[in-house]
Design a protein around this motif. Structure first.
Motif, mmCIF file in Angstrom:
data_model
loop_
_atom_site.group_PDB
_atom_site.id
_atom_site.type_symbol
_atom_site.label_atom_id
_atom_site.label_comp_id
_atom_site.label_asym_id
_atom_site.label_seq_id
_atom_site.Cartn_x
_atom_site.Cartn_y
_atom_site.Cartn_z
ATOM 1 N N ALA A 55 0.810 -1.214 0.000
ATOM 2 C CA ALA A 55 0.000 0.000 0.000
ATOM 3 C C ALA A 55 0.848 1.271 0.000
ATOM 4 O O ALA A 55 0.544 2.229 -0.713
ATOM 5 C CB ALA A 55 -0.940 0.002 1.203
ATOM 6 N N ARG A 58 2.374 1.665 -3.503
ATOM 7 C CA ARG A 58 1.343 2.015 -4.482
ATOM 8 C C ARG A 58 0.916 3.475 -4.337
ATOM 9 O O ARG A 58 0.760 4.193 -5.324
ATOM 10 C CB ARG A 58 0.114 1.104 -4.337
ATOM 11 C CG ARG A 58 0.353 -0.308 -4.774
ATOM 12 C CD ARG A 58 -0.937 -1.092 -4.952
ATOM 13 N NE ARG A 58 -1.908 -0.960 -3.907
ATOM 14 C CZ ARG A 58 -1.994 -1.740 -2.832
ATOM 15 N NH1 ARG A 58 -1.123 -2.716 -2.649
ATOM 16 N NH2 ARG A 58 -2.944 -1.562 -1.942
ATOM 17 N N ASN A 59 0.721 3.917 -3.101
ATOM 18 C CA ASN A 59 0.307 5.300 -2.878
ATOM 19 C C ASN A 59 1.406 6.285 -3.275
ATOM 20 O O ASN A 59 1.116 7.360 -3.794
ATOM 21 C CB ASN A 59 -0.107 5.514 -1.424
ATOM 22 C CG ASN A 59 -1.445 4.877 -1.129
ATOM 23 O OD1 ASN A 59 -2.298 4.785 -2.012
ATOM 24 N ND2 ASN A 59 -1.632 4.425 0.097
ATOM 25 N N THR A 60 2.655 5.919 -3.056
ATOM 26 C CA THR A 60 3.768 6.769 -3.467
ATOM 27 C C THR A 60 3.794 6.905 -4.986
ATOM 28 O O THR A 60 3.936 8.017 -5.519
ATOM 29 C CB THR A 60 5.108 6.203 -2.966
ATOM 30 O OG1 THR A 60 5.068 6.145 -1.534
ATOM 31 C CG2 THR A 60 6.273 7.061 -3.414
ATOM 32 N N ARG A 62 1.266 6.465 -7.039
ATOM 33 C CA ARG A 62 0.073 7.231 -7.432
ATOM 34 C C ARG A 62 0.282 8.727 -7.218
ATOM 35 O O ARG A 62 -0.054 9.551 -8.076
ATOM 36 C CB ARG A 62 -1.153 6.750 -6.659
ATOM 37 C CG ARG A 62 -2.443 7.418 -7.108
ATOM 38 C CD ARG A 62 -3.666 6.892 -6.402
ATOM 39 N NE ARG A 62 -3.917 5.495 -6.736
ATOM 40 C CZ ARG A 62 -3.781 4.471 -5.895
ATOM 41 N NH1 ARG A 62 -3.418 4.680 -4.650
ATOM 42 N NH2 ARG A 62 -4.034 3.240 -6.277
ATOM 43 N N ARG A 63 0.854 9.118 -6.091
ATOM 44 C CA ARG A 63 1.121 10.537 -5.818
ATOM 45 C C ARG A 63 2.102 11.121 -6.828
ATOM 46 O O ARG A 63 1.930 12.248 -7.299
ATOM 47 C CB ARG A 63 1.656 10.727 -4.397
ATOM 48 C CG ARG A 63 0.570 10.757 -3.351
ATOM 49 C CD ARG A 63 1.092 11.278 -2.022
ATOM 50 N NE ARG A 63 2.260 10.558 -1.536
ATOM 51 C CZ ARG A 63 2.206 9.437 -0.803
ATOM 52 N NH1 ARG A 63 1.043 8.920 -0.485
ATOM 53 N NH2 ARG A 63 3.312 8.868 -0.395
#
Length: 112
Positions: A55, A58-60, A62-63
């Motif tokens: 997670a 993935r969030n990194t 996406r950002r």
């Protein structure tokens, strides 16, 4: 950061862009682009699966992709829908590599 009006939020819209859009592959991303010709701001969507990593990773990713798209927004024509699928190699790619991938595809297909 991308404003709400610049984001694709519905599953049907994601499907329409991925299935009906032109595809451009890079080393770390696959970009799908549909030029609608509508008089509205360009919109972006992101697909970052668990194959990319946990997670936090993935969030990194996406950002980073959101930031790349926010910087590219002024150069795009109105009414362009873009979906970016992150490949597993995007987890270890730096910001500049992601920016090169996305910019190359956007400028080839959707520049104003």
């Amino acid at each position: 950061m991308l404003a709400r009006g610049n984001r694709i939020t519905r599953g049907a819209e994601y499907k329409a862009v991925v299935r009906g859009g032109s595809r451009c592959a890079g080393a770390h991303t696959v970009t799908y682009i549909v030029i609608t010709g509508e008089a509205r701001p360009s919109r972006f969507g992101f697909i970052v699966s668990k194959q990319v990593g946990g997670a936090v990773v993935r969030n990194t990713v996406r950002r980073r992709l959101k930031d790349v798209c926010a910087r590219s927004l002024p150069r795009l024509a109105d009414g362009v829908d873009v979906v970016i699928r992150a490949l597993p190699s995007s987890a270890t790619a730096d910001f500049r590599a992601l920016q090169r991938d996305v910019d190359r595809c956007l400028m080839k297909r959707a520049a104003a």
